[in-house]
Design a protein around this motif. Structure first.
Motif, PDB file in Angstrom:
ATOM      1  N   VAL A  35       0.836  -1.198   0.000  1.00  0.00           N
ATOM      2  CA  VAL A  35       0.000   0.000   0.000  1.00  0.00           C
ATOM      3  C   VAL A  35       0.872   1.251   0.000  1.00  0.00           C
ATOM      4  O   VAL A  35       0.621   2.203  -0.749  1.00  0.00           O
ATOM      5  N   ASP A 307      -9.626   2.659  -8.915  1.00  0.00           N
ATOM      6  CA  ASP A 307     -10.369   2.186  -7.743  1.00  0.00           C
ATOM      7  C   ASP A 307     -11.874   2.149  -7.975  1.00  0.00           C
ATOM      8  O   ASP A 307     -12.427   2.926  -8.764  1.00  0.00           O
ATOM      9  N   THR A 360     -12.608  -1.743  -4.143  1.00  0.00           N
ATOM     10  CA  THR A 360     -11.247  -1.655  -3.602  1.00  0.00           C
ATOM     11  C   THR A 360     -11.190  -0.865  -2.296  1.00  0.00           C
ATOM     12  O   THR A 360     -10.377  -1.161  -1.422  1.00  0.00           O
ATOM     13  N   LYS A 361     -12.044   0.149  -2.149  1.00  0.00           N
ATOM     14  CA  LYS A 361     -12.054   0.982  -0.946  1.00  0.00           C
ATOM     15  C   LYS A 361     -13.460   0.943  -0.354  1.00  0.00           C
ATOM     16  O   LYS A 361     -14.429   1.311  -1.033  1.00  0.00           O
ATOM     17  N   GLN A 389      -8.637  -3.140  -0.685  1.00  0.00           N
ATOM     18  CA  GLN A 389      -7.308  -2.594  -0.376  1.00  0.00           C
ATOM     19  C   GLN A 389      -7.305  -1.720   0.876  1.00  0.00           C
ATOM     20  O   GLN A 389      -6.331  -1.707   1.615  1.00  0.00           O
ATOM     21  N   CYS A 415      -5.455  -5.223   4.791  1.00  0.00           N
ATOM     22  CA  CYS A 415      -6.033  -3.923   4.446  1.00  0.00           C
ATOM     23  C   CYS A 415      -5.899  -2.946   5.615  1.00  0.00           C
ATOM     24  O   CYS A 415      -6.400  -3.226   6.704  1.00  0.00           O
TER      25      CYS A 415
END
Length: 657
Positions: A35, A307, A360-361, A389, A415
């Motif tokens: 990340v 994303d 992803t978020k 993520q 994450c």
């Protein structure tokens, strides 16, 4: 604010999790290297450099930031709409959204709405809600969105306070298996407005549940383009006031020049509960709010063009304003708009959507996390979740146990979790980790975002250094700070600046540990945080005493395993009335009608008397102790009648009613 590097320890093994779960605050989780490598802020050192500049040189810092948000390139689809029922899916591109916004902007102008006018919006999580709020912004009108779970009384109160001349609503919608006839509630609100001398001249209605049978006259218009598999619903129709959304849109042009606004022109009003019982109309402005939510979205979620973002909040709350609509759109994001609830049709729903859209978020509330924890790991782990993520939380401090489950099970220990502290009044995130930079401690909101200068004060207003606990305040303004309370600037100054002149007072308590991490300890005024939603005890008390049987009422918070906090009500009855299950249900119904289902009490206790000081002030701190069966009452020298307390302890509610 410093975080000594030698004190930061990393790890995600089971031993570390056990330490944190046992209440240890020294343990931290470093950002995953994968990340950090691609993050906008890749290290703690870089965060410190940016934060220092944002506080010491705010004009230059925000001027540079603003340049990041100008683009003319085509954007991907902003909304992947997931309806209440699985399979109800719609995709809307930026171009399609622009066309609809321009059309509805023309509709509003044709209805006489101009720059500075106020428009009330009372709708579920459907694309038309986003179109409506953006159309208001495009022509310089202020939208005032009222959560579709609020009662007709709450809607009426907000319409009257901001003098909205037009209402936008929906025929009906399903929330899980529950049918909500929203048009009926809207009609009740408009009738109340009429009775109070303020007739709203127009109500635009979205046909959401398919063909509707009208109470007065029939419509032969075609259904809206989005197909929904819900049954018909009967609604009333008020000739001369009600207009169909889709009929107006068919007649509207698809080009509309925007109204050019000053940075300090108001963008919207959003009501939040006030300690006096009367909601406050928080006013945010075009330039500062937009810049701040765009920046927090980009950096807090470490957003990149590829994303897929999903915030589960309803747009009726500030989280939905900032991180469903304005923040994602300002960054050209692809995001999910979800109409349903986490447990319908089953407890797999959130994770199936994550896999379906390759989210992803992901941003949700601790309440939802605690709710889903009860069903174990299997409903989560049977889904891939490989796309995830970054995970986020919002609405209230997350307890370490829920944080660890979220990290271990949902995020598969890979994450980072951004535990964000902020308020309706702040516009966007104030204290938060950054995914690639901040070592995380379960339950801590960690450090201030750019431009934020926090401090902790004692009761005397003295600033405390190092490890400390007290009032959380902010020492200087940031772009997203609210500008006023609509129609009452004096209340704005009194509420947020009078207690400690020179500081913005959040109303929250806070601890700072030896590493400089901030931990929110909860509200310090007469406010409750129920499922992440702020409620005024005074507002609930007012609703209770409107019942003919209730002479006096006091409301306090009580710990709840899912909601975080629930309502515990003490009621003193008028002579001639008897406390009974029937009365309890009547009081709950009254609160639902006056405020909304979210304010429904879990406990209502008969209180022949309330603990008061000799001057007559209700001792709510004592009531909180009674509600929790905690006999450590502290100083009781000012109580007028100690026998009242003994009686309340012996008759307290033992189970949720």
């Amino acid at each position: 604010m410093g975080l000594p590097e030698e004190r930061v320890r990393s790890g995600s093994g089971s031993r570390g999790q056990e330490e944190a779960g046992a209440g240890g605050r020294a343990r931290s989780w470093s950002p995953p290297p994968e990340v950090s490598r691609s993050a906008h802020v890749p290290s703690l050192q870089r965060y410190r450099e940016l934060h220092r500049r944002s506080v010491e040189e705010p004009r230059e810092f925000w001027g540079d930031i603003a340049k990041e948000f100008y683009w003319k390139t085509p954007c991907p689809g902003p909304f992947l709409r997931e309806g209440n029922e699985p399979g109800e899916t719609t995709q809307i591109t930026y171009h399609q959204l622009l066309v609809q916004v321009c059309q509805f902007s023309n509709v509003l102008r044709k209805q006489g709405i101009q720059k500075g006018d106020r428009v009330a919006i009372y709708m579920p999580m459907i694309p038309e809600l986003v179109v409506a709020m953006l159309a208001c912004a495009r022509i310089g009108a202020l939208h005032s969105i009222v959560f579709a779970g609020f009662s007709s009384e709450s809607l009426c109160e907000r319409i009257l306070d901001s003098s909205c001349s037009l209402l936008i609503t929906t025929d009906a919608f399903y929330r899980g298996e529950k049918l909500v006839n929203l048009k009926e509630l809207a009609d009740e609100a408009l009738q109340k407005c009429q009775e109070k001398g303020f007739p709203v001249r127009c109500c635009i209605v979205v046909k959401h549940l398919g063909r509707a049978e009208l109470g007065m006259g029939d419509s032969t218009s075609q259904s809206p383009p989005i197909k929904r598999s819900c049954p018909d619903v009967q609604i009333s129709w008020n000739q001369g006031i009600d207009l169909w959304w889709h009929e107006l849109m068919q007649e509207a042009g698809d080009e509309c020049e925007p109204e050019w606004c000053d940075a300090e022109d108001p963008l919207f009003i959003l009501y939040t509960s006030g300690s006096t019982g009367k909601p406050k109309g928080v006013v945010h402005t075009v330039g500062g709010y937009m810049l701040y939510v765009a920046t927090t979205f980009k950096y807090v979620f470490d957003f990149h063009a590829e994303d897929v973002f999903w915030c589960t909040a309803d747009i009726g709350w500030i989280t939905g304003h900032s991180y469903v609509t304005y923040g994602p759109l300002a960054n050209g994001a692809t995001s999910v708009l979800f109409e349903g609830i986490p447990t319908y049709p089953d407890v797999n729903r959130l994770w199936s959507i994550v896999d379906k859209y390759k989210v992803t978020k992901f941003y949700t509330a601790p309440t939802a996390i605690r709710l889903l924890m009860k069903f174990g790991d299997e409903p989560v782990t049977k889904h891939s979740r490989a796309s995830l993520q970054v995970l986020g939380t919002v609405g209230e401090p997350i307890n370490p146990e829920a944080w660890l489950w979220y990290h271990r099970v949902v995020g598969a220990q890979r994450c980072p979790i951004v535990d964000t502290f902020w308020q309706t009044e702040t516009g966007g995130h104030m204290l938060t980790p950054l995914p690639g930079a901040t070592p995380m401690k379960p339950g801590s909101a960690t450090f201030p975002f750019f431009g934020v200068a926090p401090a902790i004060l004692n009761e005397s207003g003295e600033e405390l250094e190092g490890e400390a606990e007290g009032y959380l305040v902010f020492k200087q303004p940031w772009p997203g700070i609210m500008r006023t309370v609509y129609g009452n600037h004096e209340r704005f100054e009194t509420t947020y600046f009078k207690k400690f002149p020179g500081y913005y007072v959040t109303g929250d308590g806070c601890q700072r540990d030896q590493d400089g991490y901030y931990w929110i300890t909860g509200r310090i005024d007469d406010m409750l945080n129920v499922s992440g939603h702020l409620l005024s005890t005074a507002e609930v008390e007012s609703a209770l005493v409107e019942h003919e049987a209730v002479a006096e009422a006091a409301v306090v918070g009580h710990p709840h395993p899912v909601k975080g906090e629930c309502l515990y009500c003490f009621v003193t009855l008028c002579d001639g009335h008897t406390f009974s299950p029937k009365l309890t249900e009547e009081l709950k119904k009254q609160i639902r009608e006056k405020i909304g289902p979210i304010a429904t009490p879990d406990y209502i206790q008969n209180a022949p008397g309330l603990p008061k000081t000799r001057s007559g002030k209700i001792m709510r701190r004592v009531l909180r102790k009674i509600a929790q069966n905690d006999h450590d009452l502290g100083d009781m020298s000012t109580v007028a009648d100690p026998s009242v307390i003994s009686h309340l302890f012996s008759h307290r509610c033992l189970t949720i009613q």
